[in-house]
Design a protein around this motif. Structure first.
Motif, PDB file in Angstrom:
ATOM      1  N   TRP A  30       1.277  -1.001  -0.143  1.00 17.35           N
ATOM      2  CA  TRP A  30       0.182   0.064  -0.460  1.00 17.35           C
ATOM      3  C   TRP A  30       0.620   1.512  -0.387  1.00 17.35           C
ATOM      4  CZ3 TRP A  30      -4.861   0.772  -0.992  1.00 17.35           C
ATOM      5  CH2 TRP A  30      -5.791  -0.178  -1.440  1.00 17.35           C
ATOM      6  N   GLY A  31       2.018   1.042   1.017  1.00 16.58           N
ATOM      7  CA  GLY A  31       2.507   2.404   0.478  1.00 16.58           C
ATOM      8  C   GLY A  31       3.277   2.394  -0.448  1.00 16.58           C
ATOM      9  N   MET A  32       4.185   1.864  -1.329  1.00 19.35           N
ATOM     10  CA  MET A  32       4.523   2.044  -2.673  1.00 19.35           C
ATOM     11  C   MET A  32       3.312   2.415  -3.687  1.00 19.35           C
ATOM     12  SD  MET A  32       6.332  -1.992  -3.257  1.00 19.35           S
ATOM     13  CE  MET A  32       7.174  -1.379  -4.553  1.00 19.35           C
ATOM     14  N   TRP A  33       2.211   1.714  -3.693  1.00 22.97           N
ATOM     15  CA  TRP A  33       1.093   2.246  -4.552  1.00 22.97           C
ATOM     16  C   TRP A  33       1.064   4.142  -4.557  1.00 22.97           C
ATOM     17  CZ3 TRP A  33      -0.430   0.381  -8.944  1.00 22.97           C
ATOM     18  CH2 TRP A  33      -0.679  -0.544  -9.077  1.00 22.97           C
ATOM     19  N   ILE A  34       0.400   4.327  -2.852  1.00 28.60           N
ATOM     20  CA  ILE A  34       0.447   5.566  -1.991  1.00 28.60           C
ATOM     21  C   ILE A  34       1.179   6.529  -3.137  1.00 28.60           C
ATOM     22  CG2 ILE A  34       0.583   7.497  -0.478  1.00 28.60           C
ATOM     23  CD1 ILE A  34      -1.407   4.942   0.904  1.00 28.60           C
ATOM     24  N   SER A  35       2.604   6.215  -3.152  1.00 32.83           N
ATOM     25  CA  SER A  35       3.994   7.001  -3.312  1.00 32.83           C
ATOM     26  C   SER A  35       3.706   7.190  -4.690  1.00 32.83           C
ATOM     27  CB  SER A  35       5.581   6.510  -3.205  1.00 32.83           C
ATOM     28  OG  SER A  35       5.592   5.586  -1.675  1.00 32.83           O
ATOM     29  N   LEU A  36       3.851   5.845  -5.607  1.00 31.59           N
ATOM     30  CA  LEU A  36       3.344   5.910  -7.074  1.00 31.59           C
ATOM     31  C   LEU A  36       2.334   6.912  -7.769  1.00 31.59           C
ATOM     32  CD1 LEU A  36       3.817   2.421  -8.142  1.00 31.59           C
ATOM     33  CD2 LEU A  36       5.829   3.843  -8.172  1.00 31.59           C
ATOM     34  N   ALA A  37       1.412   6.822  -6.569  1.00 28.05           N
ATOM     35  CA  ALA A  37       0.075   7.772  -6.943  1.00 28.05           C
ATOM     36  C   ALA A  37       0.783   9.209  -6.907  1.00 28.05           C
ATOM     37  CB  ALA A  37      -0.956   7.219  -5.850  1.00 28.05           C
ATOM     38  N   VAL A  38       1.061   9.721  -5.757  1.00 30.32           N
ATOM     39  CA  VAL A  38       1.429  10.585  -5.669  1.00 30.32           C
ATOM     40  C   VAL A  38       2.414  11.736  -6.415  1.00 30.32           C
ATOM     41  CG1 VAL A  38       2.592  12.670  -3.750  1.00 30.32           C
ATOM     42  CG2 VAL A  38       1.609  10.711  -2.909  1.00 30.32           C
ATOM     43  N   ILE A  39       4.152  10.480  -7.125  1.00 28.42           N
ATOM     44  CA  ILE A  39       4.395  10.903  -8.508  1.00 28.42           C
ATOM     45  C   ILE A  39       3.834  11.077  -9.262  1.00 28.42           C
ATOM     46  CG2 ILE A  39       6.583   9.943  -9.398  1.00 28.42           C
ATOM     47  CD1 ILE A  39       7.302   8.647  -7.012  1.00 28.42           C
ATOM     48  N   ALA A  40       3.094  10.165 -10.081  1.00 23.66           N
ATOM     49  CA  ALA A  40       1.824  10.594 -10.530  1.00 23.66           C
ATOM     50  C   ALA A  40       0.995  12.015 -10.844  1.00 23.66           C
ATOM     51  CB  ALA A  40       1.166   8.956 -10.954  1.00 23.66           C
ATOM     52  N   LEU A  41       1.114  12.290  -9.339  1.00 23.67           N
ATOM     53  CA  LEU A  41      -0.120  13.532  -9.161  1.00 23.67           C
ATOM     54  C   LEU A  41       0.753  14.727  -9.788  1.00 23.67           C
ATOM     55  CD1 LEU A  41      -3.105  15.132  -9.088  1.00 23.67           C
ATOM     56  CD2 LEU A  41      -1.979  14.556  -6.330  1.00 23.67           C
ATOM     57  N   PHE A  42       2.096  14.427  -9.295  1.00 22.63           N
ATOM     58  CA  PHE A  42       3.201  15.811  -9.178  1.00 22.63           C
ATOM     59  C   PHE A  42       3.247  15.803 -11.149  1.00 22.63           C
ATOM     60  CE2 PHE A  42       3.716  16.002  -4.929  1.00 22.63           C
ATOM     61  CZ  PHE A  42       3.586  17.620  -4.649  1.00 22.63           C
ATOM     62  N   GLY A  43       2.991  14.589 -11.368  1.00 22.60           N
ATOM     63  CA  GLY A  43       3.431  14.884 -13.185  1.00 22.60           C
ATOM     64  C   GLY A  43       2.611  15.204 -14.401  1.00 22.60           C
ATOM     65  N   PHE A  44       1.419  14.677 -13.813  1.00 20.55           N
ATOM     66  CA  PHE A  44      -0.171  14.591 -14.520  1.00 20.55           C
ATOM     67  C   PHE A  44      -0.522  15.749 -14.570  1.00 20.55           C
ATOM     68  CE2 PHE A  44       0.860  10.196 -15.380  1.00 20.55           C
ATOM     69  CZ  PHE A  44       1.196   9.993 -16.969  1.00 20.55           C
ATOM     70  N   ALA A  45      -0.138  16.287 -13.367  1.00 17.14           N
ATOM     71  CA  ALA A  45      -1.906  17.031 -13.008  1.00 17.14           C
ATOM     72  C   ALA A  45      -1.570  18.692 -13.764  1.00 17.14           C
ATOM     73  CB  ALA A  45      -1.338  17.371 -10.883  1.00 17.14           C
ATOM     74  N   PRO A  46      -0.171  19.117 -14.109  1.00 20.50           N
ATOM     75  CA  PRO A  46       0.011  20.412 -15.052  1.00 20.50           C
ATOM     76  C   PRO A  46      -0.548  20.079 -16.575  1.00 20.50           C
ATOM     77  CG  PRO A  46       2.150  20.100 -13.879  1.00 20.50           C
ATOM     78  CD  PRO A  46       0.923  18.601 -12.956  1.00 20.50           C
ATOM     79  N   VAL A  47      -0.617  18.695 -16.863  1.00 20.05           N
ATOM     80  CA  VAL A  47      -0.209  18.321 -18.175  1.00 20.05           C
ATOM     81  C   VAL A  47      -1.935  18.454 -18.884  1.00 20.05           C
ATOM     82  CG1 VAL A  47      -0.836  16.681 -20.427  1.00 20.05           C
ATOM     83  CG2 VAL A  47       1.302  16.356 -18.438  1.00 20.05           C
ATOM     84  N   TYR A  48      -2.521  17.707 -17.258  1.00 18.06           N
ATOM     85  CA  TYR A  48      -4.092  18.183 -16.756  1.00 18.06           C
ATOM     86  C   TYR A  48      -4.399  19.492 -17.203  1.00 18.06           C
ATOM     87  CZ  TYR A  48      -8.879  17.316 -15.030  1.00 18.06           C
ATOM     88  OH  TYR A  48     -10.433  17.404 -15.353  1.00 18.06           O
ATOM     89  N   TRP A  49      -4.271  20.144 -16.614  1.00 16.10           N
ATOM     90  CA  TRP A  49      -4.474  21.573 -16.168  1.00 16.10           C
ATOM     91  C   TRP A  49      -4.631  22.036 -17.917  1.00 16.10           C
ATOM     92  CZ3 TRP A  49      -7.568  22.846 -12.898  1.00 16.10           C
ATOM     93  CH2 TRP A  49      -8.179  24.421 -12.637  1.00 16.10           C
ATOM     94  N   LEU A  50      -3.237  22.142 -18.610  1.00 16.89           N
ATOM     95  CA  LEU A  50      -2.959  22.620 -20.058  1.00 16.89           C
ATOM     96  C   LEU A  50      -4.278  22.248 -20.557  1.00 16.89           C
ATOM     97  CD1 LEU A  50       1.010  21.555 -20.839  1.00 16.89           C
ATOM     98  CD2 LEU A  50      -0.359  23.685 -20.508  1.00 16.89           C
ATOM     99  N   LEU A  51      -4.862  20.629 -20.542  1.00 15.86           N
ATOM    100  CA  LEU A  51      -6.242  20.138 -21.490  1.00 15.86           C
ATOM    101  C   LEU A  51      -7.003  21.177 -21.233  1.00 15.86           C
ATOM    102  CD1 LEU A  51      -6.771  18.047 -23.530  1.00 15.86           C
ATOM    103  CD2 LEU A  51      -6.657  16.250 -21.476  1.00 15.86           C
ATOM    104  N   VAL A  52      -7.457  21.382 -19.979  1.00 16.24           N
ATOM    105  CA  VAL A  52      -8.790  21.809 -19.255  1.00 16.24           C
ATOM    106  C   VAL A  52      -8.488  23.164 -19.714  1.00 16.24           C
ATOM    107  CG1 VAL A  52     -10.053  22.477 -17.764  1.00 16.24           C
ATOM    108  CG2 VAL A  52      -8.919  20.123 -17.200  1.00 16.24           C
ATOM    109  N   THR A  53      -7.158  24.220 -19.602  1.00 18.22           N
ATOM    110  CA  THR A  53      -6.884  24.929 -20.178  1.00 18.22           C
ATOM    111  C   THR A  53      -7.544  25.110 -21.510  1.00 18.22           C
ATOM    112  OG1 THR A  53      -6.593  26.056 -18.215  1.00 18.22           O
ATOM    113  CG2 THR A  53      -6.066  27.359 -19.666  1.00 18.22           C
ATOM    114  N   SER A  54      -6.554  24.241 -22.175  1.00 16.65           N
ATOM    115  CA  SER A  54      -7.066  25.023 -23.680  1.00 16.65           C
ATOM    116  C   SER A  54      -8.472  24.502 -24.583  1.00 16.65           C
ATOM    117  CB  SER A  54      -6.231  23.853 -24.112  1.00 16.65           C
ATOM    118  OG  SER A  54      -6.725  22.090 -23.954  1.00 16.65           O
ATOM    119  N   LEU A  55      -9.341  23.810 -24.114  1.00 18.96           N
ATOM    120  CA  LEU A  55     -10.355  23.201 -24.062  1.00 18.96           C
ATOM    121  C   LEU A  55     -11.422  23.816 -23.085  1.00 18.96           C
ATOM    122  CD1 LEU A  55     -10.477  19.280 -23.293  1.00 18.96           C
ATOM    123  CD2 LEU A  55     -10.275  20.642 -26.062  1.00 18.96           C
ATOM    124  N   THR A  56     -11.282  24.893 -22.552  1.00 17.76           N
ATOM    125  CA  THR A  56     -12.398  26.071 -22.055  1.00 17.76           C
ATOM    126  C   THR A  56     -12.411  27.576 -22.693  1.00 17.76           C
ATOM    127  OG1 THR A  56     -11.561  25.493 -19.541  1.00 17.76           O
ATOM    128  CG2 THR A  56     -12.313  27.645 -20.055  1.00 17.76           C
TER     129      THR A  56
END
Length: 297
Positions: A30-56
Protein backbone atom coordinates in the motif's frame (compact mmCIF):
# COMPACT_ATOMS: atom_id res chain seq x y z
CA UNK A 1 53.93 -12.72 19.30
CA UNK A 2 51.08 -14.01 17.25
CA UNK A 3 47.48 -13.11 18.09
CA UNK A 4 44.45 -15.29 17.60
CA UNK A 5 41.63 -13.68 15.66
CA UNK A 6 38.35 -13.75 17.52
CA UNK A 7 35.88 -16.30 16.26
CA UNK A 8 32.95 -14.86 14.31
CA UNK A 9 29.74 -14.66 16.30
CA UNK A 10 27.37 -17.54 15.84
CA UNK A 11 23.91 -16.44 14.76
CA UNK A 12 21.01 -18.27 16.26
CA UNK A 13 17.44 -18.42 15.09
CA UNK A 14 16.58 -15.72 17.63
CA UNK A 15 19.11 -13.27 16.05
CA UNK A 16 17.74 -13.66 12.53
CA UNK A 17 15.48 -10.94 11.14
CA UNK A 18 11.84 -11.60 11.82
CA UNK A 19 9.94 -12.92 8.81
CA UNK A 20 7.77 -10.47 6.89
CA UNK A 21 4.23 -11.18 7.91
CA UNK A 22 1.31 -10.98 5.53
CA UNK A 23 0.04 -7.81 7.21
CA UNK A 24 3.45 -6.11 6.93
CA UNK A 25 3.74 -7.14 3.28
CA UNK A 26 0.35 -5.57 2.65
CA UNK A 27 1.40 -2.31 4.32
CA UNK A 28 4.55 -2.17 2.16
CA UNK A 29 2.47 -2.73 -0.97
CA UNK A 30 0.00 0.00 0.00
CA UNK A 31 2.87 2.36 0.77
CA UNK A 32 4.34 1.77 -2.67
CA UNK A 33 0.99 2.36 -4.38
CA UNK A 34 0.41 5.59 -2.44
CA UNK A 35 3.94 6.82 -3.28
CA UNK A 36 3.42 6.06 -6.98
CA UNK A 37 0.04 7.82 -6.91
CA UNK A 38 1.58 10.97 -5.38
CA UNK A 39 4.40 10.97 -7.96
CA UNK A 40 1.90 10.45 -10.80
CA UNK A 41 -0.23 13.31 -9.44
CA UNK A 42 2.72 15.70 -9.57
CA UNK A 43 3.60 14.51 -13.06
CA UNK A 44 0.17 14.55 -14.68
CA UNK A 45 -1.50 17.48 -12.89
CA UNK A 46 0.22 20.18 -15.05
CA UNK A 47 -0.63 18.27 -18.23
CA UNK A 48 -4.25 17.89 -17.15
CA UNK A 49 -4.46 21.62 -16.36
CA UNK A 50 -3.04 22.41 -19.81
CA UNK A 51 -5.72 20.21 -21.40
CA UNK A 52 -8.57 21.71 -19.35
CA UNK A 53 -7.47 25.29 -20.10
CA UNK A 54 -7.09 24.59 -23.81
CA UNK A 55 -10.65 23.21 -23.98
CA UNK A 56 -12.26 26.04 -21.98
CA UNK A 57 -13.85 29.00 -23.81
CA UNK A 58 -11.92 32.23 -23.34
CA UNK A 59 -14.65 33.93 -21.26
CA UNK A 60 -14.65 31.05 -18.72
CA UNK A 61 -10.89 30.61 -18.24
CA UNK A 62 -10.58 32.96 -15.25
CA UNK A 63 -13.88 32.16 -13.51
CA UNK A 64 -13.63 31.76 -9.72
CA UNK A 65 -13.64 29.32 -8.09
CA UNK A 66 -11.87 27.20 -10.72
CA UNK A 67 -13.41 23.84 -11.55
CA UNK A 68 -11.66 20.53 -11.97
CA UNK A 69 -13.69 19.75 -15.10
CA UNK A 70 -14.52 22.38 -17.78
CA UNK A 71 -18.13 23.61 -17.72
CA UNK A 72 -18.10 23.98 -21.50
CA UNK A 73 -15.81 22.40 -24.06
CA UNK A 74 -14.57 24.31 -27.08
CA UNK A 75 -12.09 23.28 -29.79
CA UNK A 76 -11.81 26.80 -31.18
CA UNK A 77 -8.35 27.29 -29.70
CA UNK A 78 -7.00 24.19 -31.43
CA UNK A 79 -8.50 25.46 -34.71
CA UNK A 80 -6.81 28.83 -34.11
CA UNK A 81 -3.43 27.19 -33.54
CA UNK A 82 -3.67 24.80 -36.49
CA UNK A 83 -4.86 27.62 -38.74
CA UNK A 84 -1.84 29.78 -37.98
CA UNK A 85 0.90 29.18 -40.62
CA UNK A 86 3.57 30.64 -38.32
CA UNK A 87 3.22 27.66 -35.97
CA UNK A 88 4.21 25.21 -38.71
CA UNK A 89 7.23 27.37 -39.55
CA UNK A 90 8.35 27.26 -35.91
CA UNK A 91 7.69 23.51 -35.86
CA UNK A 92 9.84 23.00 -38.98
CA UNK A 93 12.69 24.99 -37.45
CA UNK A 94 12.49 23.03 -34.18
CA UNK A 95 12.56 19.68 -35.99
CA UNK A 96 15.55 20.70 -38.15
CA UNK A 97 17.76 22.05 -35.37
CA UNK A 98 16.77 19.41 -32.76
CA UNK A 99 17.33 16.42 -35.05
CA UNK A 100 20.68 17.70 -36.36
CA UNK A 101 21.74 18.63 -32.82
CA UNK A 102 20.94 15.10 -31.60
CA UNK A 103 22.83 13.46 -34.49
CA UNK A 104 25.84 15.76 -34.10
CA UNK A 105 25.97 15.40 -30.30
CA UNK A 106 25.81 11.59 -30.51
CA UNK A 107 28.36 11.41 -33.35
CA UNK A 108 30.92 13.38 -31.32
CA UNK A 109 30.14 12.13 -27.81
CA UNK A 110 30.29 8.42 -28.71
CA UNK A 111 33.95 8.70 -29.75
CA UNK A 112 34.82 10.87 -26.75
CA UNK A 113 32.98 8.60 -24.32
CA UNK A 114 34.63 5.50 -25.78
CA UNK A 115 38.10 7.07 -25.57
CA UNK A 116 37.56 8.15 -21.94
CA UNK A 117 36.25 4.70 -21.04
CA UNK A 118 38.59 2.27 -22.78
CA UNK A 119 41.88 4.16 -23.26
CA UNK A 120 44.38 5.29 -20.64
CA UNK A 121 46.39 8.38 -21.52
CA UNK A 122 48.04 11.28 -19.74
CA UNK A 123 45.60 13.93 -18.53
CA UNK A 124 42.58 11.68 -19.08
CA UNK A 125 40.85 12.45 -15.80
CA UNK A 126 41.63 16.16 -16.00
CA UNK A 127 40.19 16.32 -19.50
CA UNK A 128 37.07 14.43 -18.38
CA UNK A 129 36.40 16.87 -15.55
CA UNK A 130 37.15 19.81 -17.85
CA UNK A 131 34.45 18.58 -20.24
CA UNK A 132 32.01 18.23 -17.36
CA UNK A 133 32.90 21.63 -15.89
CA UNK A 134 31.83 23.34 -19.12
CA UNK A 135 28.28 22.22 -18.25
CA UNK A 136 28.45 24.28 -15.05
CA UNK A 137 28.97 27.63 -16.77
CA UNK A 138 25.99 30.00 -16.43
CA UNK A 139 23.95 29.92 -19.62
CA UNK A 140 23.94 33.72 -19.82
CA UNK A 141 27.76 33.76 -19.88
CA UNK A 142 27.85 31.08 -22.57
CA UNK A 143 25.18 32.91 -24.54
CA UNK A 144 27.11 36.19 -24.61
CA UNK A 145 30.28 34.41 -25.72
CA UNK A 146 28.52 32.50 -28.49
CA UNK A 147 26.70 35.63 -29.63
CA UNK A 148 29.97 37.52 -30.06
CA UNK A 149 31.63 34.62 -31.89
CA UNK A 150 28.67 34.05 -34.22
CA UNK A 151 28.42 37.77 -34.93
CA UNK A 152 32.11 37.84 -35.84
CA UNK A 153 31.64 35.01 -38.36
CA UNK A 154 28.25 36.20 -39.65
CA UNK A 155 26.34 33.18 -38.35
CA UNK A 156 23.59 34.96 -36.44
CA UNK A 157 20.01 34.21 -37.54
CA UNK A 158 21.03 30.90 -39.10
CA UNK A 159 20.32 27.24 -38.37
CA UNK A 160 24.04 26.65 -37.86
CA UNK A 161 24.17 29.08 -34.93
CA UNK A 162 21.35 27.24 -33.15
CA UNK A 163 22.78 23.79 -33.88
CA UNK A 164 26.26 24.69 -32.65
CA UNK A 165 24.95 26.39 -29.51
CA UNK A 166 22.60 23.50 -28.64
CA UNK A 167 25.42 21.01 -29.21
CA UNK A 168 27.76 23.05 -27.01
CA UNK A 169 25.66 22.74 -23.86
CA UNK A 170 24.40 19.23 -24.68
CA UNK A 171 27.70 17.53 -25.48
CA UNK A 172 29.25 17.28 -21.95
CA UNK A 173 26.39 15.30 -20.43
CA UNK A 174 26.15 13.10 -23.54
CA UNK A 175 29.87 12.28 -23.21
CA UNK A 176 29.50 11.30 -19.56
CA UNK A 177 26.32 9.36 -20.23
CA UNK A 178 27.99 7.31 -22.97
CA UNK A 179 31.18 6.87 -20.93
CA UNK A 180 29.13 5.18 -18.21
CA UNK A 181 27.56 2.96 -20.84
CA UNK A 182 30.92 1.97 -22.37
CA UNK A 183 32.26 1.25 -18.87
CA UNK A 184 29.61 -1.47 -18.57
CA UNK A 185 30.85 -3.23 -21.72
CA UNK A 186 33.35 -6.02 -20.83
CA UNK A 187 36.97 -5.37 -21.73
CA UNK A 188 37.40 -9.07 -22.54
CA UNK A 189 35.14 -8.64 -25.57
CA UNK A 190 37.37 -5.91 -27.00
CA UNK A 191 40.54 -7.82 -26.12
CA UNK A 192 39.24 -10.94 -27.90
CA UNK A 193 38.56 -8.92 -31.05
CA UNK A 194 42.05 -7.38 -30.83
CA UNK A 195 43.63 -10.85 -30.58
CA UNK A 196 41.66 -11.92 -33.67
CA UNK A 197 43.34 -9.11 -35.59
CA UNK A 198 40.67 -6.40 -35.58
CA UNK A 199 41.92 -2.82 -35.48
CA UNK A 200 40.55 -0.05 -33.24
CA UNK A 201 38.32 1.34 -35.99
CA UNK A 202 36.76 -2.06 -36.77
CA UNK A 203 36.41 -2.96 -33.09
CA UNK A 204 34.40 0.17 -32.42
CA UNK A 205 32.15 0.12 -35.50
CA UNK A 206 31.63 -3.66 -35.84
CA UNK A 207 31.47 -4.73 -32.18
CA UNK A 208 31.05 -1.81 -29.79
CA UNK A 209 28.70 0.33 -31.89
CA UNK A 210 25.89 -2.31 -32.21
CA UNK A 211 26.11 -3.08 -28.48
CA UNK A 212 25.99 0.63 -27.65
CA UNK A 213 22.72 1.27 -29.53
CA UNK A 214 20.58 1.73 -26.36
CA UNK A 215 23.07 4.21 -24.93
CA UNK A 216 23.28 6.13 -28.21
CA UNK A 217 19.49 6.35 -28.40
CA UNK A 218 19.29 7.61 -24.80
CA UNK A 219 21.94 10.27 -25.45
CA UNK A 220 20.26 11.25 -28.72
CA UNK A 221 16.87 11.67 -27.04
CA UNK A 222 18.46 13.76 -24.30
CA UNK A 223 20.10 16.07 -26.87
CA UNK A 224 16.88 16.24 -28.92
CA UNK A 225 14.78 17.30 -25.92
CA UNK A 226 17.34 19.89 -24.79
CA UNK A 227 17.31 21.46 -28.25
CA UNK A 228 13.52 21.19 -28.55
CA UNK A 229 12.83 22.95 -25.25
CA UNK A 230 15.50 25.66 -25.33
CA UNK A 231 14.16 29.18 -25.13
CA UNK A 232 16.89 31.70 -24.37
CA UNK A 233 19.41 30.64 -27.05
CA UNK A 234 16.72 30.37 -29.76
CA UNK A 235 15.28 33.76 -28.77
CA UNK A 236 18.67 35.50 -28.93
CA UNK A 237 20.55 33.79 -31.76
CA UNK A 238 17.74 33.09 -34.25
CA UNK A 239 16.01 35.75 -36.29
CA UNK A 240 12.29 35.77 -37.12
CA UNK A 241 12.77 33.21 -39.90
CA UNK A 242 14.72 30.72 -37.77
CA UNK A 243 12.88 30.90 -34.45
CA UNK A 244 11.90 27.60 -32.89
CA UNK A 245 8.69 26.73 -31.06
CA UNK A 246 9.39 28.04 -27.50
CA UNK A 247 10.14 31.68 -28.45
CA UNK A 248 7.78 31.48 -31.43
CA UNK A 249 4.77 30.53 -29.29
CA UNK A 250 5.55 33.25 -26.77
CA UNK A 251 5.84 35.90 -29.48
CA UNK A 252 2.62 34.71 -31.13
CA UNK A 253 0.28 34.39 -28.16
CA UNK A 254 1.78 36.72 -25.52
CA UNK A 255 1.90 40.47 -25.98
CA UNK A 256 2.05 43.55 -23.77
CA UNK A 257 -1.70 44.14 -24.07
CA UNK A 258 -3.08 40.62 -23.64
CA UNK A 259 -2.24 36.93 -23.49
CA UNK A 260 -4.27 34.19 -25.15
CA UNK A 261 -3.76 31.52 -22.51
CA UNK A 262 -6.14 28.89 -23.97
CA UNK A 263 -4.51 29.10 -27.42
CA UNK A 264 -1.06 29.00 -25.83
CA UNK A 265 -2.04 25.89 -23.83
CA UNK A 266 -3.45 24.24 -26.97
CA UNK A 267 -0.26 25.00 -28.89
CA UNK A 268 1.86 23.63 -26.03
CA UNK A 269 -0.05 20.34 -26.08
CA UNK A 270 0.20 20.03 -29.86
CA UNK A 271 3.95 20.62 -29.97
CA UNK A 272 4.47 18.11 -27.15
CA UNK A 273 3.09 15.29 -29.29
CA UNK A 274 6.28 14.65 -31.36
CA UNK A 275 8.40 14.36 -28.20
CA UNK A 276 5.89 12.02 -26.53
CA UNK A 277 5.74 9.83 -29.64
CA UNK A 278 9.54 9.65 -29.77
CA UNK A 279 9.72 8.60 -26.10
CA UNK A 280 6.99 5.97 -26.55
CA UNK A 281 8.65 4.44 -29.62
CA UNK A 282 12.15 4.46 -28.10
CA UNK A 283 11.38 3.87 -24.42
CA UNK A 284 12.85 0.35 -24.53
CA UNK A 285 16.21 1.69 -25.70
CA UNK A 286 15.95 4.70 -23.39
CA UNK A 287 15.51 2.65 -20.19
CA UNK A 288 18.21 0.19 -21.23
CA UNK A 289 20.63 3.00 -22.08
CA UNK A 290 20.15 4.85 -18.81
CA UNK A 291 20.41 1.80 -16.54
CA UNK A 292 23.23 0.03 -18.40
CA UNK A 293 25.87 2.49 -17.23
CA UNK A 294 24.66 2.55 -13.64
CA UNK A 295 26.19 -0.75 -12.53
CA UNK A 296 29.87 0.00 -13.11
CA UNK A 297 31.80 3.15 -12.30
Amino acid sequence: MSTIAPAPPVLTSEDAAPPITRRRRGRIRWGMWISLAVIALFGFAPVYWLLVTSLTPTNLVFTFPPTLFPREISFDHYATVLGNPLIFGYLRNSVIVSVITAVLAVAVSMYMGYAFSKYRFAGRKSLMYFVLSSQMFPQALLLVTLYLVFAQFGLLNTYLALILSFTTFTLPLCVWMLKGFFDALPDDLIEAARIDGAGPWRIFHSIVFPLAAPGLVAAGLFAFVRGWNDFIFALTLAGPDRQTLPPGLVNTFISEASTSWPALMAASLIVSVPVCVAFILLQRYLVGGITAGAVKG
